[in-house]
Design a protein around this motif. Structure first.
Motif, short mmCIF file in Angstrom:
data_model
loop_
_atom_site.label_atom_id
_atom_site.label_comp_id
_atom_site.label_asym_id
_atom_site.label_seq_id
_atom_site.Cartn_x
_atom_site.Cartn_y
_atom_site.Cartn_z
N THR A 4 -29.16 28.25 1.68
CA THR A 4 -27.94 27.45 0.79
C THR A 4 -28.53 27.23 -0.23
OG1 THR A 4 -28.28 26.24 3.38
CG2 THR A 4 -26.43 25.55 1.24
N ASP A 5 -27.20 27.62 -1.12
CA ASP A 5 -26.61 27.50 -2.30
C ASP A 5 -26.35 25.74 -2.90
OD1 ASP A 5 -27.36 28.13 -5.11
OD2 ASP A 5 -26.41 30.06 -4.36
N ALA A 6 -25.81 25.91 -4.04
CA ALA A 6 -25.42 24.66 -4.94
C ALA A 6 -25.36 25.18 -5.93
CB ALA A 6 -26.00 23.93 -4.40
N PRO A 7 -23.88 23.97 -6.39
CA PRO A 7 -23.43 24.30 -7.66
C PRO A 7 -24.59 23.61 -8.51
CG PRO A 7 -21.90 23.32 -6.38
CD PRO A 7 -22.80 23.34 -5.47
N GLY A 39 -18.38 33.18 0.14
CA GLY A 39 -18.57 33.14 -1.09
C GLY A 39 -20.05 33.64 -1.54
N ALA A 135 -24.96 32.49 -6.59
CA ALA A 135 -22.90 31.83 -6.19
C ALA A 135 -23.94 30.64 -7.15
CB ALA A 135 -23.16 31.90 -5.14
N ASN A 136 -22.90 29.93 -8.19
CA ASN A 136 -22.65 28.04 -8.25
C ASN A 136 -22.11 27.89 -7.97
OD1 ASN A 136 -23.64 26.69 -10.28
ND2 ASN A 136 -21.93 27.35 -11.81
N ALA A 137 -21.82 27.37 -6.09
CA ALA A 137 -21.03 26.89 -5.07
C ALA A 137 -21.53 26.66 -3.63
CB ALA A 137 -19.54 27.52 -5.27
N LYS A 138 -21.51 25.87 -3.58
CA LYS A 138 -21.99 25.69 -1.93
C LYS A 138 -21.68 26.98 -1.12
CE LYS A 138 -22.14 23.34 1.72
NZ LYS A 138 -22.41 21.73 3.00
N THR A 139 -22.70 27.67 -0.91
CA THR A 139 -22.67 28.57 -0.15
C THR A 139 -24.16 28.92 0.88
OG1 THR A 139 -23.84 30.64 -1.77
CG2 THR A 139 -21.40 30.39 -1.80
#
Length: 156
Positions: A4-7, A39, A135-139
């Motif tokens: 899980t990525d996050a901003p 995303g 990613a610079n977002a929740k993905t």
């Protein structure tokens, strides 16, 4: 494995997951399954950390539903389905600057590319296999069935 990525993370390449190896010669096969959710931005690469600055061998990116190799779109990819990847390269041979990629998408004949060039022509030793999420977002993306077959590869 759910990644899980996050901003706003300190480094764009976080989170990342890697496996350390030390393959110097012979054929290496690396296979795994990836499931991309909306995303997701995934980078995959083999690295040679045997020098002060690492060298990159096989490398591809998964962006906006596309498989990119060397900045070129090779294939459209579905989201929320398991995709199977096989990366094969020979290390320590005269022509050790080439690799092959096979991608299996559900319901399609497998797609295969041979004689792809390494990202760094000085890549020689496989010391690191890694996945990064850019990613610079929740993905989210998922990784499963990771395997490395280096049975014919030389170890020090």
């Amino acid at each position: 494995l759910k990644i899980t990525d996050a901003p706003g993370l300190k480094n764009i390449w976080l989170p990342h997951l890697c496996a350390r190896t030390d393959c110097r010669a012979g054929q290496v096969r690396n296979s795994f399954a990836v499931r991309l959710e909306p995303g997701a931005e995934v980078n995959f690469e083999w690295r040679d950390w045997s020098k002060a600055e690492y060298q990159t061998g096989p490398q591809f990116r998964l962006r906006e539903g596309k498989l990119l190799v060397g900045g070129k779109v090779f294939l459209d990819l579905p989201q929320s389905q398991w995709l199977y990847f096989e990366v094969t390269a020979s290390l320590g041979t005269e022509d050790r600057s080439k690799w092959s990629l096979k991608v299996t998408v559900p319901g399609q004949t497998p797609h295969e590319w041979k004689d792809l060039s390494y990202a760094s022509l000085t890549f020689k030793t496989l010391t690191w296999i890694g996945f990064t999420s850019d990613a610079n977002a929740k993905t989210v993306f998922y990784l499963d069935d990771f395997a490395v077959d280096a049975s014919r590869a030389g170890f020090p």
